[in-house]
Structure formats: C-alpha cells, structure tokens
Design an enzyme around this catalytic site. Structure first.
Site, PDB file in Angstrom:
ATOM      1  N   ASN A 141     -25.966  -3.985   2.126  1.00 53.15           N
ATOM      2  CA  ASN A 141     -27.220  -3.704   1.420  1.00 53.15           C
ATOM      3  C   ASN A 141     -27.438  -4.588   0.191  1.00 53.15           C
ATOM      4  OD1 ASN A 141     -25.230  -2.612  -0.106  1.00 53.15           O
ATOM      5  ND2 ASN A 141     -26.282  -0.691  -0.548  1.00 53.15           N
ATOM      6  N   ASP A 196      -6.900   6.417   4.162  1.00 53.39           N
ATOM      7  CA  ASP A 196      -5.826   6.255   3.185  1.00 53.39           C
ATOM      8  C   ASP A 196      -5.602   7.611   2.507  1.00 53.39           C
ATOM      9  OD1 ASP A 196      -4.049   4.941   1.323  1.00 53.39           O
ATOM     10  OD2 ASP A 196      -5.207   3.118   1.673  1.00 53.39           O
ATOM     11  N   ASP A 226      -0.165   6.686   0.934  1.00 56.57           N
ATOM     12  CA  ASP A 226      -0.008   5.838  -0.239  1.00 56.57           C
ATOM     13  C   ASP A 226       1.148   6.284  -1.132  1.00 56.57           C
ATOM     14  OD1 ASP A 226      -1.446   3.823  -2.071  1.00 56.57           O
ATOM     15  OD2 ASP A 226      -1.263   5.559  -3.379  1.00 56.57           O
ATOM     16  N   GLU A 250       3.669   4.339   3.164  1.00 60.21           N
ATOM     17  CA  GLU A 250       4.015   3.266   2.231  1.00 60.21           C
ATOM     18  C   GLU A 250       5.304   3.727   1.552  1.00 60.21           C
ATOM     19  OE1 GLU A 250       2.257   0.575  -1.437  1.00 60.21           O
ATOM     20  OE2 GLU A 250       1.916   2.706  -1.453  1.00 60.21           O
ATOM     21  N   HIS A 276      -3.399  -5.491   0.780  1.00 65.67           N
ATOM     22  CA  HIS A 276      -4.258  -5.592  -0.410  1.00 65.67           C
ATOM     23  C   HIS A 276      -3.465  -5.595  -1.707  1.00 65.67           C
ATOM     24  CE1 HIS A 276      -3.205  -1.437  -0.136  1.00 65.67           C
ATOM     25  NE2 HIS A 276      -3.682  -1.222  -1.339  1.00 65.67           N
ATOM     26  N   ASP A 277      -2.154  -5.391  -1.638  1.00 66.47           N
ATOM     27  CA  ASP A 277      -1.317  -5.368  -2.844  1.00 66.47           C
ATOM     28  C   ASP A 277      -0.505  -6.640  -3.008  1.00 66.47           C
ATOM     29  OD1 ASP A 277      -2.065  -2.808  -3.588  1.00 66.47           O
ATOM     30  OD2 ASP A 277      -0.492  -1.871  -2.386  1.00 66.47           O
TER      31      ASP A 277
END
Ligand code: GLC
Ligand code: CA
Length: 557
Positions: free
Chosen positions: A23, A98, A201, A258, A330-331
C-alpha cells in the site's frame, strides 16, 4: 523414526516489514505476502514462518508484543491474516507464527496493570524487585542489547523490573501458573485458526536462576553475560513439557525452537520423539567467531570451522531428532557475506553454500532474499542509516575498545542485523520494486545487480538453483534418502571441503568445495548420476572426481 508431516518440508522465513509493501507506505505488510504466495509456491515452499506481525510498538521490530490477539495496523488486519492463512493452505503452504513469550511489550495491558499495582495479580506476571536505594540492583546481568537488565518500574522509584532483552521487553514470569495458563490459551487460540505451528522465540530464557544472584563481571561495565545465569538455571523442561502437552501436541502442530545453550543430555527431551518441539535451529555456525568481548573482536570463520561445526551438531542429534538448517535469519548478517571470502563472492560460490546446507539431515529454512543471493551492505556512512535496537551496543562496545568511528561502523557493516533486514530486492526498479515510496530501511544499493526479476528467466541464476534444490528434495525417487537417510561425513582430512553421504534406499553424496582451489578426490564407487551441480561439466571417471573452486556436486552412487 516415526514419520511426521513436516519431515520432508522446505520452509521459508519472511521478515514481514521488509518483504513486500502493498500500500505504498514503505512498510512490508500481509497483503504484500498474499501477493507473493504463487512466487513462494513456485519456489517449492511448504512452510512459511512469519516474524511477528502482532500489535507492537516495534521497539524490537515486533518482538515486543503489546497484544497477542491482534495484528499491528502497519502490517494489516486480522482479516488479511485469515485470508493469508486460507490462501496459503489452498496452495499446500502452512503458516508458522512467531511465538514470543519470554517477554511482552511494556505497552501490553499486563505490564500497565503491573505498574499500577505491583503487588496485585499482574505484578506477579513479571519479575519486579525492590530497589530501595534506587541503585543496588538485584543482579549484575547484562541484557542482550547492552546495559543492565534491570529498569526502574514506571511510577515506582523503589522498584525495578527484569528485561533480558530491551527495556521495552519486560520478562514474563513463567514460575507463575496463571501466566502460563494465559500463554497456553493464546497459543491454542492461534492453533484453532488453522495455522501449522510456531517458531518459538528466545525460549531458553524463560527459566531464570533463582534466587537472583551476581556472577563475576566479564567486561569493564561491571556486568556479566546472561550465559552464566542460563548455565545454572535448571528445570526448564517442566515448563516446556507442560506447554507442549497443553498446546502443540494436541494439534500435531509443527514447532521449531530458537534454542541456544542446550545441554547434550537434554536433546532427546527437546527434539526426540514426543519432545517439547518438532525441531530446533542449528545455530552451530551462528556462534562461530564470536567473542565474549563483543562483535568488534569476532574472528574470521574458516571453511573447516564452518564444516566441522555443522557436521558435529548433526552427529550430536543423529538418531534423536531433526534440526532446522539455516544459512542466515533476521538476527544475522547475510550468510554469503559471512561464510564466503569477499574476493570469492559470486553466484558460483553462493550456490556452493546453498547446496552444502540444503541436503543436510533436517528441515531447510530459506530466509527471504537468500534465494537470490542477497548480500550485506557495502557501506555504512553513519548510524542514522540503520535501525536495529541492537546496533547502539555494538557501536558503543567497539568505541569503548578504542576503535575509531569508521572502524566501529565497519563492525556494524559486517555484523548488524540490519544487513538481513533491508527490503527484498524484487527488481531493478526504484526501491527495488519493494515499495512505491522510500522504505523504512535503506535498500541495499546493489539491487540493480542482485534482484529477482533478472534471475527468474536466467536458468543459471541462484534463484533457479534454489528451485532445483527444492525440487530434488521432493523427487519421490530421492525423498527417502534425502529426508531419512543416514548421515556420514566424508573426507574430513581434506581442508576446505564439506562432503557428506546420505544413505537409505539410495546413496547420495554432496561435495562442496569451499575454496577457490581445485581438488581431485578418489571415488569409493562409480557415480551413477549427477543430480545437481553449480558447474556445467563436472569432470569424473570411475575412480575420481575433479572439483574446481567452489564447485558443488550432488550425485548418486
Ligand atoms: C530472538 C529474535 C530476535 C529478538 C529477540 C528478542 O532472538 O529472533 O530478533 O530480538 O529474540 O525477542
Ligand atoms: Ca505497507
């Protein structure tokens, strides 16, 4: 091993904020993901893990949840998510959410109520301790993002609360059965929606060593790594088993933890048959090169270290359970930039790294952009270009260790989590086709060179190599061997070569030459067939195989 529905699957991690903006507000969103479902299906994806999209102040990009039952308006609505779940299901793709339950956001109702009445029921959802003099903290633990893990409780000068991550992420008190009940209720609410499962997580942190105590300081800040506390915290299994019983097991849901710092003796409990989780990530390479002093002191990772770490971890779980394999997430910085020498980084070497991990025992996870070979940023001119809440600590620790400003930025360029969070490079159009407006985080300037559009039609591209890999794992002729075959490392005496055998009804060998130099290897038995390679003409006869620099060969014996 009892077969489970997730064993032969290929998973893909989406970092929603950076995947696709539908958007034009510069922020990736759920409708952006819906629009790319056919792309993911075509790539061969079966499981889609979404990093958090719940309501959140985004202090840690969604890993700070202020409402577990709602979607952050920046990502869309619950209707959008329901549509995504349904449309993914129609394509045979399961959505994995997650699960962030070590902590919530300081803007969550629970925490607000705890601040109003620390002695009331919600005060007991957190770790709130007295600090009468405003100085003497309960422990000297260093939070993962730097600084003390204790923060003054808003409205109470004589109390502090625990946050092992950011101060906007107060830790939830798992010792409290009422808290645990709320968590399980929430998990089941999501599973009832028809999601396939959860990525869990930071879960190892839910068990604290109590009563609180100090450990010897390990840096000049007088604080100590959280690892010391975690080593001594025992009894997490009771929580995890209860959670699995109350939630995942009832739904035959996929769950991937994780998990760091687990002990060998705990492996069967974590991922064995009927373990707490279906799988856990193999972080053996993540830990390589790390120094207790900080990222500025991190060492280079050699090809041998890379191979040895992965192989040892797979041997450790052999016969016990399934690891989930990654190159990056992503870490972490981009894997190709971390594990391949800068001067050797090209499509050929990137495909080698891909093939090396993809056929290991376990479940391969592809992190968004990995399938087109996305790399770390080439330059960071100043801190304002970056976003992650973990950066400041990396920078300050580097400066405190007497690095110059320029050198500290170079540490971030190599190690910042933002490297993996720059927008997905869909095309060479403005903003890499991610958005029609300037995105929330800079686009990697290399998007003209590295983008999906240019790779789709090129049969030799990294993207098409990933497609071949997912197809091979799904080929009924090889599935049994690739998914359930026994794993045997080979040629361990040869430097810079990762080679392993998978055997079941067939025998498959993966050769990954992790260096620019050629190698000639003897063959135990003649090769029947080359199943996949990044090289057009692999040279071999009945006795030996010739691998050029960074060659990857998957073959049947
Ligand atoms: C996990 C997440 C990371 C986050 C942290 C705190 O390690 O992957 O992104 O910062 O937990 O939730
Ligand atoms: Ca958007």
């Amino acid at each position: 091993m009892e077969h489970k529905w997730w064993h032969g699957k290929t998973a893909y991690q989406i970092y929603p904020k950076s995947f696709m903006d539908s958007n034009g507000d510069g922020i990736g969103d759920i409708r952006g993901i819906i629009g790319k479902l056919d792309y993911l299906k075509d790539l061969g994806i079966d499981i889609l893990w979404l990093s958090p999209i719940y309501k959140s102040p985004l202090a840690d990009q969604g890993y700070d949840i202020s409402d577990y039952y709602d979607i952050d308006p920046r990502f869309g609505t619950m209707e959008d998510l329901d549509e995504l779940i349904a449309k993914a299901k129609r394509r045979g793709i399961g959505i994995v959410m997650d699960l962030v339950v070590n902590h919530c956001s300081d803007e969550h109702e629970w925490f607000k109520k705890a601040c109003e009445d620390p002695d009331g029921p919600f005060g007991k959802f957190f770790y709130i301790e007295d600090c009468k003099d405003g100085k003497t903290l309960p422990t000297n633990w260093r939070s993962y993002f730097g600084g003390s893990c204790w923060e003054k409780l808003p409205g109470h000068d004589d109390k502090v609360y625990l946050h092992v991550f950011h101060k906007k992420q107060p830790d939830l008190n798992w010792e409290n059965p009422l808290l645990r009940k709320e968590i399980y209720k929430m998990i089941n609410w999501w599973l009832n929606k028809g999601i396939a499962g959860f990525r869990i997580d930071a879960i190892i942190n839910i068990k604290k060593k109590l009563p609180f105590s100090n450990y010897p300081a390990d840096r000049d800040d007088g604080l100590t790594s959280m690892d010391n506390m975690l080593k001594e915290a025992t009894g997490i299994g009771e929580f995890l088993n209860e959670m699995a019983d109350e939630t995942f097991r009832k739904y035959d849901a996929f769950s991937v933890g994780e998990v760091f710092n687990e002990k060998d003796s705990e492996l069967p409990l974590f991922i064995g048959q009927n373990g707490y989780f279906s799988s856990m990530f193999d972080f053996s390479t993540t830990n390589l090169g790390q120094s207790s002093e900080g990222w500025h002191a991190a060492g280079e990772i050699t090809a041998n270290e890379y191979r040895d770490a992965i192989f040892a971890n797979h041997q450790r779980v052999d016969g016990i359970g399934f690891l989930s394999n990654i190159i990056e997430n992503h870490d972490e910085p981009r894997g190709v930039s971390r594990y391949i020498k800068a001067e050797d980084l090209n499509d050929h070497s990137k495909k080698m790294l891909a093939g090396l991990y993809f056929f290991l025992p376990g479940i391969p996870f592809i992190y968004q952009g990995q399938e087109i070979g996305m790399e770390n940023l080439e330059h960071i001119d100043n801190m304002d270009q970056l976003d992650d809440c973990a950066n400041a600590n990396i920078y300050e620790t580097s400066i405190a260790a007497c690095l110059s400003e320029k050198e500290a930025l170079e540490v971030l360029r190599k190690h910042s989590r933002d490297n993996a969070r720059t927008p997905f490079q869909w095309s060479d159009e403005e903003y890499a086709g991610f958005s029609s407006t300037k995105p929330w985080l800079l686009v990697n300037p290399n998007y003209k060179r590295i983008n999906l559009k240019s790779q789709i039609s090129d049969s030799d591209s990294i993207y098409n190599f990933y497609k071949k890999m997912t197809a091979l794992r799904k080929d009924p002729a090889y599935t049994e061997t690739l998914v359930y075959g026994s794993f045997t490392p080979m040629h361990m005496d040869i430097d810079n070569l990762a080679c392993y055998k998978k055997s079941a009804d067939k025998t498959i060998i993966v050769y990954a030459n992790h260096q620019a130099k050629d190698i000639v290897l003897p063959l135990d038995a003649p090769l029947k067939k080359i199943l996949l390679s990044n090289s057009k003409d692999v040279v071999y006869d009945n006795y030996e195989i010739h691998l050029s620099g960074y060659d990857l060969v998957v073959c049947e014996l």
